[in-house]
Design a protein around this motif. Structure first.
Motif, PDB file in Angstrom:
ATOM      1  N   PRO A 198     -18.578  22.239  52.071  1.00 29.38           N
ATOM      2  CA  PRO A 198     -18.337  23.472  51.306  1.00 29.38           C
ATOM      3  C   PRO A 198     -18.193  23.161  49.824  1.00 29.38           C
ATOM      4  O   PRO A 198     -17.741  22.085  49.437  1.00 29.38           O
ATOM      5  N   PRO A 199     -18.602  24.103  48.976  1.00 24.05           N
ATOM      6  CA  PRO A 199     -18.490  23.880  47.528  1.00 24.05           C
ATOM      7  C   PRO A 199     -17.063  23.550  47.113  1.00 24.05           C
ATOM      8  O   PRO A 199     -16.104  24.201  47.542  1.00 24.05           O
ATOM      9  N   GLY A 200     -16.925  22.508  46.294  1.00 28.02           N
ATOM     10  CA  GLY A 200     -15.617  22.118  45.790  1.00 28.02           C
ATOM     11  C   GLY A 200     -14.766  21.353  46.776  1.00 28.02           C
ATOM     12  O   GLY A 200     -13.626  20.994  46.463  1.00 28.02           O
ATOM     13  N   SER A 201     -15.307  21.057  47.956  1.00 25.14           N
ATOM     14  CA  SER A 201     -14.532  20.369  48.991  1.00 25.14           C
ATOM     15  C   SER A 201     -14.728  18.865  48.908  1.00 25.14           C
ATOM     16  O   SER A 201     -15.789  18.374  48.526  1.00 25.14           O
ATOM     17  N   CYS A 202     -13.703  18.126  49.315  1.00 24.65           N
ATOM     18  CA  CYS A 202     -13.789  16.664  49.397  1.00 24.65           C
ATOM     19  C   CYS A 202     -13.659  16.183  50.842  1.00 24.65           C
ATOM     20  O   CYS A 202     -13.279  15.033  51.101  1.00 24.65           O
ATOM     21  N   GLY A 203     -13.991  17.040  51.784  1.00 21.20           N
ATOM     22  CA  GLY A 203     -13.900  16.665  53.194  1.00 21.20           C
ATOM     23  C   GLY A 203     -15.123  15.897  53.652  1.00 21.20           C
ATOM     24  O   GLY A 203     -15.864  16.335  54.541  1.00 21.20           O
ATOM     25  N   HIS A 204     -15.325  14.731  53.072  1.00 22.08           N
ATOM     26  CA  HIS A 204     -16.472  13.896  53.437  1.00 22.08           C
ATOM     27  C   HIS A 204     -16.124  12.440  53.175  1.00 22.08           C
ATOM     28  O   HIS A 204     -15.060  12.125  52.622  1.00 22.08           O
ATOM     29  N   GLY A 205     -17.023  11.563  53.539  1.00 24.86           N
ATOM     30  CA  GLY A 205     -16.773  10.132  53.402  1.00 24.86           C
ATOM     31  C   GLY A 205     -17.455   9.500  52.218  1.00 24.86           C
ATOM     32  O   GLY A 205     -17.655   8.285  52.193  1.00 24.86           O
ATOM     33  N   GLY A 206     -17.841  10.275  51.220  1.00 28.08           N
ATOM     34  CA  GLY A 206     -18.462   9.709  50.028  1.00 28.08           C
ATOM     35  C   GLY A 206     -19.968   9.890  50.014  1.00 28.08           C
ATOM     36  O   GLY A 206     -20.595  10.298  51.002  1.00 28.08           O
ATOM     37  N   VAL A 207     -20.560   9.585  48.892  1.00 23.86           N
ATOM     38  CA  VAL A 207     -22.011   9.727  48.713  1.00 23.86           C
ATOM     39  C   VAL A 207     -22.736   8.711  49.573  1.00 23.86           C
ATOM     40  O   VAL A 207     -22.418   7.512  49.549  1.00 23.86           O
ATOM     41  N   VAL A 208     -23.731   9.194  50.335  1.00 25.29           N
ATOM     42  CA  VAL A 208     -24.490   8.301  51.204  1.00 25.29           C
ATOM     43  C   VAL A 208     -25.987   8.336  50.909  1.00 25.29           C
ATOM     44  O   VAL A 208     -26.720   7.432  51.284  1.00 25.29           O
ATOM     45  N   ASN A 209     -26.431   9.383  50.211  1.00 26.41           N
ATOM     46  CA  ASN A 209     -27.859   9.469  49.900  1.00 26.41           C
ATOM     47  C   ASN A 209     -28.059  10.395  48.704  1.00 26.41           C
ATOM     48  O   ASN A 209     -27.180  11.175  48.338  1.00 26.41           O
ATOM     49  N   ILE A 210     -29.243  10.302  48.125  1.00 23.17           N
ATOM     50  CA  ILE A 210     -29.586  11.134  46.975  1.00 23.17           C
ATOM     51  C   ILE A 210     -31.044  11.569  47.102  1.00 23.17           C
ATOM     52  O   ILE A 210     -31.891  10.824  47.607  1.00 23.17           O
ATOM     53  N   SER A 211     -31.324  12.775  46.666  1.00 23.21           N
ATOM     54  CA  SER A 211     -32.668  13.343  46.812  1.00 23.21           C
ATOM     55  C   SER A 211     -33.621  12.789  45.759  1.00 23.21           C
ATOM     56  O   SER A 211     -33.232  12.045  44.857  1.00 23.21           O
ATOM     57  N   LYS A 212     -34.873  13.199  45.885  1.00 23.28           N
ATOM     58  CA  LYS A 212     -35.853  12.923  44.841  1.00 23.28           C
ATOM     59  C   LYS A 212     -35.486  13.739  43.600  1.00 23.28           C
ATOM     60  O   LYS A 212     -34.837  14.780  43.688  1.00 23.28           O
ATOM     61  N   PRO A 213     -35.880  13.301  42.424  1.00 24.66           N
ATOM     62  CA  PRO A 213     -35.560  14.083  41.219  1.00 24.66           C
ATOM     63  C   PRO A 213     -36.357  15.372  41.168  1.00 24.66           C
ATOM     64  O   PRO A 213     -37.519  15.411  41.539  1.00 24.66           O
ATOM     65  N   PHE A 214     -35.720  16.415  40.691  1.00 24.34           N
ATOM     66  CA  PHE A 214     -36.386  17.689  40.448  1.00 24.34           C
ATOM     67  C   PHE A 214     -36.464  17.894  38.940  1.00 24.34           C
ATOM     68  O   PHE A 214     -35.433  17.936  38.263  1.00 24.34           O
ATOM     69  N   ILE A 215     -37.677  17.975  38.408  1.00 22.70           N
ATOM     70  CA  ILE A 215     -37.870  18.134  36.965  1.00 22.70           C
ATOM     71  C   ILE A 215     -37.661  19.600  36.596  1.00 22.70           C
ATOM     72  O   ILE A 215     -38.426  20.473  37.017  1.00 22.70           O
ATOM     73  N   VAL A 216     -36.654  19.862  35.804  1.00 21.58           N
ATOM     74  CA  VAL A 216     -36.402  21.229  35.359  1.00 21.58           C
ATOM     75  C   VAL A 216     -37.318  21.577  34.199  1.00 21.58           C
ATOM     76  O   VAL A 216     -38.091  22.526  34.261  1.00 21.58           O
ATOM     77  N   GLN A 217     -37.262  20.778  33.118  1.00 26.18           N
ATOM     78  CA  GLN A 217     -38.146  20.971  31.980  1.00 26.18           C
ATOM     79  C   GLN A 217     -37.827  19.941  30.903  1.00 26.18           C
ATOM     80  O   GLN A 217     -36.856  19.189  31.000  1.00 26.18           O
ATOM     81  N   LEU A 218     -38.645  19.925  29.869  1.00 25.44           N
ATOM     82  CA  LEU A 218     -38.378  19.139  28.679  1.00 25.44           C
ATOM     83  C   LEU A 218     -37.271  19.819  27.888  1.00 25.44           C
ATOM     84  O   LEU A 218     -37.181  21.052  27.870  1.00 25.44           O
ATOM     85  N   ASN A 219     -36.398  19.031  27.270  1.00 27.15           N
ATOM     86  CA  ASN A 219     -35.320  19.654  26.507  1.00 27.15           C
ATOM     87  C   ASN A 219     -35.892  20.500  25.372  1.00 27.15           C
ATOM     88  O   ASN A 219     -37.002  20.283  24.899  1.00 27.15           O
ATOM     89  N   TRP A 220     -35.127  21.466  24.916  1.00 27.38           N
ATOM     90  CA  TRP A 220     -35.627  22.495  24.010  1.00 27.38           C
ATOM     91  C   TRP A 220     -36.004  21.975  22.630  1.00 27.38           C
ATOM     92  O   TRP A 220     -36.742  22.627  21.893  1.00 27.38           O
ATOM     93  N   ARG A 221     -35.567  20.765  22.264  1.00 23.86           N
ATOM     94  CA  ARG A 221     -35.913  20.230  20.946  1.00 23.86           C
ATOM     95  C   ARG A 221     -37.181  19.375  20.981  1.00 23.86           C
ATOM     96  O   ARG A 221     -37.717  19.025  19.937  1.00 23.86           O
ATOM     97  N   GLY A 222     -37.643  18.992  22.172  1.00 23.96           N
ATOM     98  CA  GLY A 222     -38.906  18.285  22.260  1.00 23.96           C
ATOM     99  C   GLY A 222     -38.773  16.844  22.713  1.00 23.96           C
ATOM    100  O   GLY A 222     -37.680  16.291  22.883  1.00 23.96           O
TER     101      GLY A 222
END
Length: 469
Positions: A198-222
């Motif tokens: 659940p959002p904001g919850s710590c009822g887990h055993g820690g980070v075990v995996n991470i997804s592929k990166p999702f490219i949002v966009q280039l920053n607004w200054r270039g």
């Protein structure tokens, strides 16, 4: 005697004119007559050319007929050209209207619109070239038409090349997102080893995996602004709040001068309802936003600064005890990040080093109201060998580079237990250097600034509270 000579001459003329033309010449015709000493009558006269120019008349008739046919042919061409130019004028008008709509509403066009426009303009260019090559005589109208089409081509190319709102890139990313969502739907129902947290919850055993990166966009200054940070404001009292912030550093990689706020992710993607601000005292890419305040390292000091986003003013400054500054122990490959602020489910943290720690990472829990240090933990991990860090449920995670395409979450320190560990979680990246990482407790995402690009990652957690040794 002279009268007799004149009579003979008239008779002669009558015979000549009757045999040649069948008509009589009048007595006024040109002639001369005289009688010599022997009484012989001598006459002389000038007769007109009696041969009719039949061949000339025939040649003239042939020439006139040929000219008439050619005139009719050219007249037909002109009529066809007139119709073609009227058609071109209408198509140019339609293109002008479409481009005007595209300029006024930048989110209404896509790659297909550009391709169709370019195809239509290309066809018109070919027709004009053909028209110009076959047209005989003055072609000022065609030249003008060709110029307008050339201008139209340049305008379409400019619209496509500018694309400063990254609309095409955004649409491609939306397609990619839909594909990922489809994969997630297909994955549901299968044996998923990662529990729902659940959002904001710590009822887990820690980070075990991470997804592929999702490219949002280039920053607004270039693309030149390779250093900076971005993320989402975490306000526990307002869990549905979606304020996003983007803070590229100046090109020197040190000075924080401008930042932008966006009320929703859609506003960020489409550059809508932008709030842009300027400050004169930020340093490094370790900033974070918590409870509508931005926390960062005050320029060229060991001070923590607290900036009110409502007024864009620094409301409080406090020195972080024993913290080094001025690029003493920054991260690997990222200068001026002496202080790296982080937010987790419990609040505000700062990651830094001291002279007494020998450059190893020091973690302090900060009171976000007074900026006082509540507690401090000393680790054994050397900070300049780390790419960046983030904190989840009081556990610090450090990443390091493996190569130009991959990083590794290789170290953790649990402030709850004092335990350290060496996990190995591979993390893909888009470009070579990661400048900042910020965690958000509600969506369990990492907001990563990667060589001027804004990325997000989804974290997965293990079921039981068992961290790798």
């Amino acid at each position: 005697m002279k009268t007799r000579c004149l009579a003979l001459l008239l008779a002669f003329l009558h015979l000549q004119t009757t045999s040649i033309t069948g008509q009589l010449y009048s007595e006024s015709s040109n002639f001369n007559g005289s009688v010599d000493e022997h009484g012989i009558c001598t006459c002389s006269m000038v007769l007109p050319d009696t041969s009719f120019p039949v061949e000339k008349v025939e040649s003239l008739e042939i020439t006139a007929h040929a000219l008439t046919e050619k005139f009719e042919k050219e007249l037909t061409k002109v009529k066809e050209y007139t119709k073609t130019m009227q058609l071109f004028e209408q198509r140019l008008l339609n293109l002008s209207i479409r481009i005007q709509v595209m300029e006024e509403n930048s989110i209404s066009y896509n790659k297909l619109d550009f391709e169709l426009l370019k195809l239509e303009v290309s066809e018109m260019q070919k027709l004009v070239i053909e028209l110009k090559s076959s047209f005989v005589g003055s072609n000022a109208i065609i030249d003008q038409l060709e110029l307008e089409i050339r201008n139209m081509t340049l305008l379409v190319q400019e619209l496509e090349s500018l694309d400063k709102n990254n609309i095409l890139a955004i649409r491609r990313e939306i397609v990619a997102l839909k594909n990922r969502l489809k994969e997630c739907e297909e994955f549901r129902g299968q044996n998923n080893t990662y529990p729902f947290i659940p959002p904001g919850s710590c009822g887990h055993g820690g980070v075990v995996n991470i997804s592929k990166p999702f490219i949002v966009q280039l920053n607004w200054r270039g693309a030149s602004y390779k250093y900076g940070a971005w993320g989402r404001d975490y306000t526990p009292q307002q869990p549905n709040k979606t304020l996003y912030w983007v803070a590229p550093l100046n090109t020197d990689g040190r000075y924080l001068e401008y930042y932008q706020l966006h009320n929703t992710m859609e506003d960020l993607l489409l550059y809508k309802y932008i709030q842009q601000f300027r400050i004169l005292y930020g340093e490094g890419s370790g900033m974070v936003v918590y409870n509508n305040f931005m926390y960062f390292n005050f320029y060229s000091t060991a001070d923590i600064a607290k900036l009110d986003l409502n007024t864009n003013t620094v409301t409080l400054r406090r020195t972080l005890p024993k913290a080094v500054h001025n690029n003493r122990f920054s991260y690997s490959g990222v200068a001026w990040q002496d202080m790296d602020f982080s937010v987790d489910e419990s609040g505000l943290w700062v990651i830094y080093s001291t002279e007494s720690s020998g450059g190893n990472i020091v973690i302090s829990k900060i009171n976000d109201t007074s900026l006082e240090v509540l507690n401090t933990w000393q680790t054994t991990q050397y900070k300049p060998s780390v790419t960046n860090t983030f904190i989840v449920c009081g556990v610090l995670y450090a990443i390091r580079p493996l190569n130009t395409k991959k990083e590794e979450i290789f170290y953790y320190y649990d402030t709850n237990t004092g335990r350290e560990g060496r996990p190995s979680i591979i993390m893909d990246k888009v470009l070579e250097k990661i400048q900042s990482v910020n965690y958000h407790p509600l969506d369990h995402k990492l907001y990563v600034y990667n060589d001027a690009y804004l990325l997000t990652y989804d974290l997965s957690f293990q079921k039981e509270l068992q961290l790798p040794l």
